[in-house]
Design a protein around this motif. Structure first.
Motif, PDB file in Angstrom:
ATOM      1  N   ASP A 157      30.665   4.732 -45.578  1.00 45.55           N
ATOM      2  CA  ASP A 157      30.896   5.631 -44.432  1.00 45.55           C
ATOM      3  C   ASP A 157      30.982   4.924 -43.151  1.00 45.55           C
ATOM      4  O   ASP A 157      32.044   4.817 -42.371  1.00 45.55           O
ATOM      5  N   ARG A 158      29.963   4.083 -42.744  1.00 41.73           N
ATOM      6  CA  ARG A 158      29.875   3.206 -41.641  1.00 41.73           C
ATOM      7  C   ARG A 158      31.099   2.339 -41.604  1.00 41.73           C
ATOM      8  O   ARG A 158      31.786   2.133 -40.641  1.00 41.73           O
ATOM      9  N   HIS A 159      31.297   1.497 -42.902  1.00 45.56           N
ATOM     10  CA  HIS A 159      32.487   0.606 -42.810  1.00 45.56           C
ATOM     11  C   HIS A 159      33.668   1.297 -42.564  1.00 45.56           C
ATOM     12  O   HIS A 159      34.477   0.631 -42.115  1.00 45.56           O
ATOM     13  N   LYS A 160      34.064   2.397 -43.205  1.00 45.65           N
ATOM     14  CA  LYS A 160      35.189   3.208 -43.147  1.00 45.65           C
ATOM     15  C   LYS A 160      35.661   3.335 -41.477  1.00 45.65           C
ATOM     16  O   LYS A 160      36.592   3.344 -41.101  1.00 45.65           O
ATOM     17  N   SER A 161      34.240   4.072 -40.876  1.00 44.73           N
ATOM     18  CA  SER A 161      34.677   4.106 -39.522  1.00 44.73           C
ATOM     19  C   SER A 161      34.841   3.033 -38.696  1.00 44.73           C
ATOM     20  O   SER A 161      35.898   3.358 -37.807  1.00 44.73           O
ATOM     21  N   GLN A 162      34.330   1.801 -38.952  1.00 43.68           N
ATOM     22  CA  GLN A 162      34.461   0.616 -38.391  1.00 43.68           C
ATOM     23  C   GLN A 162      36.048   0.240 -38.482  1.00 43.68           C
ATOM     24  O   GLN A 162      36.650   0.242 -37.500  1.00 43.68           O
ATOM     25  N   ASP A 163      36.558   0.243 -39.703  1.00 37.59           N
ATOM     26  CA  ASP A 163      38.005   0.072 -39.988  1.00 37.59           C
ATOM     27  C   ASP A 163      38.922   0.944 -38.968  1.00 37.59           C
ATOM     28  O   ASP A 163      40.021   0.722 -38.666  1.00 37.59           O
ATOM     29  N   VAL A 164      38.550   2.339 -39.037  1.00 38.49           N
ATOM     30  CA  VAL A 164      39.342   3.151 -38.460  1.00 38.49           C
ATOM     31  C   VAL A 164      39.344   2.852 -36.881  1.00 38.49           C
ATOM     32  O   VAL A 164      40.447   2.971 -36.234  1.00 38.49           O
ATOM     33  N   SER A 165      38.119   2.291 -36.328  1.00 38.58           N
ATOM     34  CA  SER A 165      37.949   2.198 -34.883  1.00 38.58           C
ATOM     35  C   SER A 165      39.067   0.822 -34.548  1.00 38.58           C
ATOM     36  O   SER A 165      39.537   0.859 -33.852  1.00 38.58           O
ATOM     37  N   GLN A 166      38.745  -0.343 -35.294  1.00 37.02           N
ATOM     38  CA  GLN A 166      39.478  -1.530 -35.208  1.00 37.02           C
ATOM     39  C   GLN A 166      41.086  -0.988 -35.366  1.00 37.02           C
ATOM     40  O   GLN A 166      41.741  -1.701 -34.581  1.00 37.02           O
ATOM     41  N   ALA A 167      41.362  -0.150 -36.184  1.00 31.38           N
ATOM     42  CA  ALA A 167      43.008  -0.122 -36.280  1.00 31.38           C
ATOM     43  C   ALA A 167      43.437   0.712 -34.928  1.00 31.38           C
ATOM     44  O   ALA A 167      44.448   0.697 -34.391  1.00 31.38           O
ATOM     45  N   ARG A 168      42.809   1.602 -34.558  1.00 33.24           N
ATOM     46  CA  ARG A 168      42.890   2.511 -33.326  1.00 33.24           C
ATOM     47  C   ARG A 168      43.132   1.269 -32.160  1.00 33.24           C
ATOM     48  O   ARG A 168      43.908   1.572 -31.330  1.00 33.24           O
ATOM     49  N   CYS A 169      42.033   0.452 -32.185  1.00 27.29           N
ATOM     50  CA  CYS A 169      42.429  -0.552 -31.101  1.00 27.29           C
ATOM     51  C   CYS A 169      43.358  -1.600 -31.045  1.00 27.29           C
ATOM     52  O   CYS A 169      43.839  -2.051 -30.221  1.00 27.29           O
ATOM     53  N   GLY A 170      43.796  -1.739 -32.349  1.00 29.24           N
ATOM     54  CA  GLY A 170      44.834  -2.630 -32.829  1.00 29.24           C
ATOM     55  C   GLY A 170      46.226  -2.009 -32.337  1.00 29.24           C
ATOM     56  O   GLY A 170      47.149  -2.750 -31.933  1.00 29.24           O
TER      57      GLY A 170
ATOM     58  N   LEU B   1      15.965 -11.361 -51.431  1.00 28.09           N
ATOM     59  CA  LEU B   1      17.217 -11.662 -51.167  1.00 28.09           C
ATOM     60  C   LEU B   1      17.704 -10.578 -50.179  1.00 28.09           C
ATOM     61  O   LEU B   1      18.351 -10.408 -49.312  1.00 28.09           O
ATOM     62  N   ALA B   2      17.619  -9.470 -50.956  1.00 27.90           N
ATOM     63  CA  ALA B   2      17.881  -8.014 -50.433  1.00 27.90           C
ATOM     64  C   ALA B   2      17.270  -7.885 -49.018  1.00 27.90           C
ATOM     65  O   ALA B   2      17.976  -7.127 -48.091  1.00 27.90           O
ATOM     66  N   MET B   3      16.155  -8.097 -48.920  1.00 25.97           N
ATOM     67  CA  MET B   3      15.298  -8.141 -47.346  1.00 25.97           C
ATOM     68  C   MET B   3      16.279  -9.155 -46.702  1.00 25.97           C
ATOM     69  O   MET B   3      16.009  -9.091 -45.205  1.00 25.97           O
ATOM     70  N   GLN B   4      16.597 -10.205 -46.694  1.00 25.12           N
ATOM     71  CA  GLN B   4      17.041 -11.139 -45.970  1.00 25.12           C
ATOM     72  C   GLN B   4      18.755 -11.291 -45.495  1.00 25.12           C
ATOM     73  O   GLN B   4      19.080 -11.582 -44.715  1.00 25.12           O
ATOM     74  N   LEU B   5      19.414 -10.161 -46.069  1.00 24.75           N
ATOM     75  CA  LEU B   5      20.852 -10.097 -45.920  1.00 24.75           C
ATOM     76  C   LEU B   5      21.076  -8.828 -45.214  1.00 24.75           C
ATOM     77  O   LEU B   5      20.489  -8.089 -45.039  1.00 24.75           O
ATOM     78  N   ASP B   6      21.962  -9.178 -43.955  1.00 20.76           N
ATOM     79  CA  ASP B   6      22.516  -8.049 -43.260  1.00 20.76           C
ATOM     80  C   ASP B   6      22.801  -6.780 -44.027  1.00 20.76           C
ATOM     81  O   ASP B   6      23.728  -6.755 -44.659  1.00 20.76           O
ATOM     82  N   PRO B   7      22.180  -5.509 -43.870  1.00 21.89           N
ATOM     83  CA  PRO B   7      22.543  -4.390 -44.354  1.00 21.89           C
ATOM     84  C   PRO B   7      23.806  -3.981 -43.701  1.00 21.89           C
ATOM     85  O   PRO B   7      24.360  -2.924 -44.285  1.00 21.89           O
ATOM     86  N   LEU B   8      24.438  -4.372 -42.586  1.00 18.19           N
ATOM     87  CA  LEU B   8      26.051  -3.884 -42.269  1.00 18.19           C
ATOM     88  C   LEU B   8      26.832  -4.636 -43.154  1.00 18.19           C
ATOM     89  O   LEU B   8      28.075  -4.031 -43.336  1.00 18.19           O
ATOM     90  N   ARG B   9      26.557  -5.552 -43.931  1.00 14.71           N
ATOM     91  CA  ARG B   9      27.433  -6.391 -44.693  1.00 14.71           C
ATOM     92  C   ARG B   9      27.242  -6.178 -46.206  1.00 14.71           C
ATOM     93  O   ARG B   9      28.031  -6.041 -47.138  1.00 14.71           O
TER      94      ARG B   9
END
Length: 260
Positions: free
Chosen positions: A247-260, A188-196
């Protein structure tokens, strides 16, 4: 038509470490070891000339380190990278270099296979973009089909909060319910999106945005508290990849907050 093998280089100053990786690769079809190097300086020259598809790069070596060797390569000559090290303090630098994975010594067989699966998917994706006629890359699992007796239940992957091993099977936790999947956790670990999703232990996978708190333990493991109050142990073997994902997830949240 035989599939195109993924050519591999190994860079490590320890002969036994190189031998361990070579032995593992010999039992994994689709990968072809073409060269090995014992130091960073020789590796820079050789990798730029041979251009293998994938390199297992030791981080700390006498002279030029693995990270310095990678930075010395131009982007167009830099292969896919799996970093290998005895230390877990280089995760963020691995992220900066776009490493596919980050393995801690001694390398665990399951983690080794997960890293190779990431390399296989990335390789197929790049070959497809170069318009080479190869099979399209397999997509990440989006829906689990659960059969219980005469009933079939569909569970969306994005609704799964964590997955725990249950012998040769695995249990999905989603929305306060549990579902038994007749497939082992490491597959299962090989089949799931590592970004999630990230595997955090031999017996557990967690959805990254479910992690609310990470508390370091004395043995370099960590205790995770999820948003639903669940506690999970993250072993040191999986910590570098988890820290990178968080860390990647946190960076995405910060980017989305700035865009919002």
């Amino acid at each position: 038509m035989m599939p195109v093998p993924i050519t591999v280089a190994i860079v490590d100053d320890e002969p036994l470490a190189r031998l361990a990786l070579k032995t593992r690769l010999a039992h994994r079809p689709g990968f072809e070891l073409v060269v090995e190097y014992g130091d960073g300086d020789t590796a820079v020259q050789g990798l730029a000339t041979l251009r293998p598809d994938l390199v297992f790069m030791d981080v700390e070596m006498p002279g030029r380190s693995g990270l310095e060797a990678l930075r010395a390569l131009s982007l167009d000559s830099r292969p896919m990278v799996i970093l290998v090290t005895a230390y877990d303090s280089f995760a963020l630098q691995a992220f900066d270099l776009a490493a596919l994975d980050y393995l801690l010594k001694p390398v665990d067989d399951d983690r080794f296979d997960e890293a190779l699966e990431r390399a296989r998917r990335a390789f197929l994706w790049h070959r497809k973009n170069e318009e080479v006629r190869l099979p399209a890359p397999a997509s990440w699992t989006h829906t689990f089909t659960i059969r219980t007796g005469t009933r079939t239940v569909l569970v969306r992957a994005i609704d799964v909060e964590r997955i725990e091993a249950d012998g040769d099977y695995a249990t999905l936790h989603a929305g306060g319910k549990t579902h038994l999947v007749r497939e082992p956790l490491h597959l299962l670990a090989m089949q799931l999106d590592p970004l999630r999703f990230q595997r955090v232990h031999r017996s557990a996978i967690v959805r990254i945005d479910m992690v609310e708190e990470l508390r370091a333990l004395t043995n370099r493991d960590a205790l995770l508290r999820l948003r639903d109050g669940s506690l999970l142990r993250a072993s040191r073997t999986y910590m570098p990849a988890l820290l990178e994902a968080l860390d990647r997830h946190k960076s995405q949240d910060v980017s989305q907050a700035r865009c919002g």
